[in-house]
Design an enzyme around this catalytic site. Structure first.
Site, PDB file in Angstrom:
ATOM      1  N   GLU A 164       0.831  -1.301  -0.037  1.00 30.40           N
ATOM      2  CA  GLU A 164      -0.086   0.051  -0.041  1.00 30.40           C
ATOM      3  C   GLU A 164       0.845   1.257   0.152  1.00 30.40           C
ATOM      4  O   GLU A 164       0.717   2.008   1.160  1.00 30.40           O
ATOM      5  CB  GLU A 164      -0.943   0.035   1.207  1.00 30.40           C
ATOM      6  CG  GLU A 164      -1.833  -1.283   1.099  1.00 30.40           C
ATOM      7  CD  GLU A 164      -2.809  -0.898   2.475  1.00 30.40           C
ATOM      8  OE1 GLU A 164      -2.774  -0.196   3.347  1.00 30.40           O
ATOM      9  OE2 GLU A 164      -3.750  -1.603   2.482  1.00 30.40           O
ATOM     10  N   GLU A 360      -5.365  -8.538   0.991  1.00 30.68           N
ATOM     11  CA  GLU A 360      -5.986  -8.265   2.103  1.00 30.68           C
ATOM     12  C   GLU A 360      -7.244  -7.908   2.039  1.00 30.68           C
ATOM     13  O   GLU A 360      -7.764  -7.423   1.100  1.00 30.68           O
ATOM     14  CB  GLU A 360      -5.514  -7.203   2.722  1.00 30.68           C
ATOM     15  CG  GLU A 360      -4.037  -6.968   3.577  1.00 30.68           C
ATOM     16  CD  GLU A 360      -3.540  -5.778   4.058  1.00 30.68           C
ATOM     17  OE1 GLU A 360      -4.226  -4.833   4.616  1.00 30.68           O
ATOM     18  OE2 GLU A 360      -2.216  -5.769   4.163  1.00 30.68           O
TER      19      GLU A 360
HETATM   20  C1  BG6 Z   1      -4.063  -2.290   5.710  1.00 28.43           C
HETATM   21  C2  BG6 Z   1      -2.753  -2.406   5.990  1.00 28.43           C
HETATM   22  O1  BG6 Z   1      -4.376  -1.142   5.159  1.00 28.43           O
HETATM   23  O2  BG6 Z   1      -5.061  -2.326   6.538  1.00 28.43           O
HETATM   24  C3  BG6 Z   1      -2.294  -2.952   7.537  1.00 28.43           C
HETATM   25  O3  BG6 Z   1      -2.098  -2.987   5.301  1.00 28.43           O
HETATM   26  C4  BG6 Z   1      -3.662  -2.557   8.483  1.00 28.43           C
HETATM   27  O4  BG6 Z   1      -1.161  -2.666   7.969  1.00 28.43           O
HETATM   28  C5  BG6 Z   1      -4.955  -3.077   8.052  1.00 28.43           C
HETATM   29  O5  BG6 Z   1      -3.232  -2.974   9.694  1.00 28.43           O
HETATM   30  C6  BG6 Z   1      -6.072  -2.795   8.859  1.00 28.43           C
HETATM   31  O6  BG6 Z   1      -6.466  -1.420   9.038  1.00 28.43           O
HETATM   32  P1  BG6 Z   1      -6.213  -0.998  10.512  1.00 28.43           P
HETATM   33  O7  BG6 Z   1      -6.046   0.667  10.454  1.00 28.43           O
HETATM   34  O8  BG6 Z   1      -7.715  -1.186  11.070  1.00 28.43           O
HETATM   35  O9  BG6 Z   1      -5.213  -1.671  11.239  1.00 28.43           O
END
Ligand code: BG6
Length: 457
Positions: A164, A360
């Site tokens: 990202e 993800e």
């Molecule tokens: C993604 C990232 O955008 O989302 C992670 O690659 C991140 O590092 C994940 O932890 C979830 O988002 P958040 O801010 O709720 O942890």
């Protein structure tokens, strides 16, 4: 029953800074996260800093066994740059020993590792020179990438350069969530450009290294949907996609920065400083595959009172609050599985149907321990429903010919998340912070095992 293609990757993603712990131990130098926490601990949820994140450094063998227990056949995490090369030049032998043992353990348990090089964890020694603002960061990153390929290329066959990249650009230089937390769109564009060139030079180093494997990049895609079909709203959608999605996806896959993006930056006095060979380097170093992190769409409309030239992205597109949206109230993110089908079609039709995977997808929920059943297991049926809805859309895209080879959830075990600390939990396993980071499988982990075993549901 929905079935996925043979050899589909079922797994999860995480990152070094969010899971390893031992952040100031075993020869690792500080990153911007270590320093920022030292300077401003009050910014971090419940003063939870990066020092002790889930302790995978000591518990990796248990973690790998737990991966296998829930049917995972693949796992993506990252290497910590500041651990491998604490001063940017000198190899840390303890880091090599740790990563080699960890990766070998995954292979011994039939877990295919996908290893990423940068997940928001800028080494402090480089930040002091300007971080991604400084052109020398490009060569520094290429050296780190080359070192990683030399040290682990015999074990790792799937590599990615960045996770990202848009996030460290916008969070660090526009919205205050990452260090240095300044607001400067011109710098944001320069940081983005140097990140792109660092990616390109790492791909070049990979090709020269003759590692037997493939290299890709992981991008967060929030497909833009416009409020209406008016030319103004459609322009907002176009500008959002250019800035947020095409800025990395086009050069990474097609070898070119879109002309419309260059024009947009030019009209707004935002063009970055470039070097004369960059264009050719971008053209010559495209990726073998793409990982797409998808959580939520971006609803946009034409800005009401834009500043010209633009000083913030909101001068080009404004958020639109869609009245019919379904929201994950803990994270405040819209849940819109249909976008995964749209992404699958975008990859097929606009990006030469390159192999890609969902790197993800996930649902962060606060205070999950309230959902414990009588046996002490978290009953996260909401997460199972979330996965099913997304997989249905993904499957539709694959049936329509999109070349998707896997689905990874964020994340395997509950992990620390930047300024949010441990507020929202995402894992297939819960992590008990008061009890030696004890891991306990959730209902979604057990469900995932069936999913992976049956290659569908
Ligand atoms: C993604 C990232 O955008 O989302 C992670 O690659 C991140 O590092 C994940 O932890 C979830 O988002 P958040 O801010 O709720 O942890």
């Amino acid at each position: 029953m929905i079935r996925f293609p043979d050899n589909f990757l079922w797994g999860a993603a995480a990152s070094a800074p969010q899971t390893e712990g031992h952040s100031l131990l075993n020869g690792k130098s500080e990153t911007t996260w270590d320093k920022w926490f030292e300077m401003n601990p009050e910014k971090f949820n419940e003063n939870q800093g990066p020092k002790d994140t889930s302790n995978t450094y000591e518990m990796y063998q248990e973690d790998v066994k737990n991966m296998q227990k829930i049917g995972m056949n693949s796992y993506r995490t990252s290497i910590s740059w500041a651990r491998l090369l604490p001063d940017g030049k000198t190899l840390n032998p303890e880091a090599v020993t740790f990563y080699r043992a960890y990766f070998q353990d995954m292979l011994d348990h039939q877990i295919e590792p996908i290893i990423n090089l940068f997940h928001f964890d800028m080494p402090w020694w480089l930040m002091e020179k300007g971080g991604w603002e400084a052109r020398e960061s490009v060569d520094d990153f290429a050296f780190y990438a080359q070192t990683a390929f030399e040290q682990f290329g015999d074990l790792i066959h799937n590599w990615t350069t960045f996770n990202e990249p848009m996030v460290h650009v916008e969070c660090g230089y526009l919205y205050g969530f990452h260090y240095p937390a300044i607001v400067d769109m011109k710098k944001a564009v320069q940081v983005g450009y140097h990140t792109l060139m660092a990616h390109v030079m790492a791909v070049q180093a990979f090709k020269k290294s003759q590692v037997d494997g493939k290299i890709g990049i992981i991008l967060n895609v929030l497909p833009a949907y416009s409020r209406s079909d008016s030319p103004e709203d459609l322009l907002a959608k176009k500008d959002s996609d250019l800035l947020n999605t095409q800025s990395f996806l086009d050069p990474a896959v097609l070898g070119e920065i879109p002309v419309d993006l260059i024009n947009l930056l030019k009209q707004n006095d935002l063009l970055p400083t470039v070097e004369k060979d960059d264009k050719q380097l971008i053209r010559d170093n495209t990726v073998d595959f793409v990982g797409i992190n998808y959580y939520q769409p971006r609803r946009v409309q034409a800005p009401k009172n834009p500043h010209t030239p633009a000083v913030m992205p909101e001068d080009l597109y404004e958020p639109y609050d869609w009245p019919d949206k379904k929201i994950n109230p803990y994270r405040g993110w819209e849940i819109y599985p249909q976008a995964l089908y749209d992404i699958a079609m975008m990859m097929k039709n606009q990006y030469r149907n390159i192999p890609w995977y969902v790197s993800e997808n996930g649902m962060g929920v606060a205070e999950e321990s309230r959902f414990k059943d009588e046996n002490g297991m978290i009953d996260d049926q909401y997460r199972i429903d979330f996965i099913k809805e997304h997989l249905e859309q993904l499957h539709k895209g694959i049936e329509a010919g999109s070349n998707c080879f896997g689905y990874h959830m964020w994340t395997f075990i509950d992990c620390w998340s930047w300024l949010n600390g441990y507020r929202n939990r995402y894992g297939f396993y819960s992590v008990d912070l008061d009890n030696g980071f004890k891991r306990t499988v959730k209902k979604s982990g057990l469900w995932f095992k069936d999913l992976a075993t049956n290659n569908g549901f």
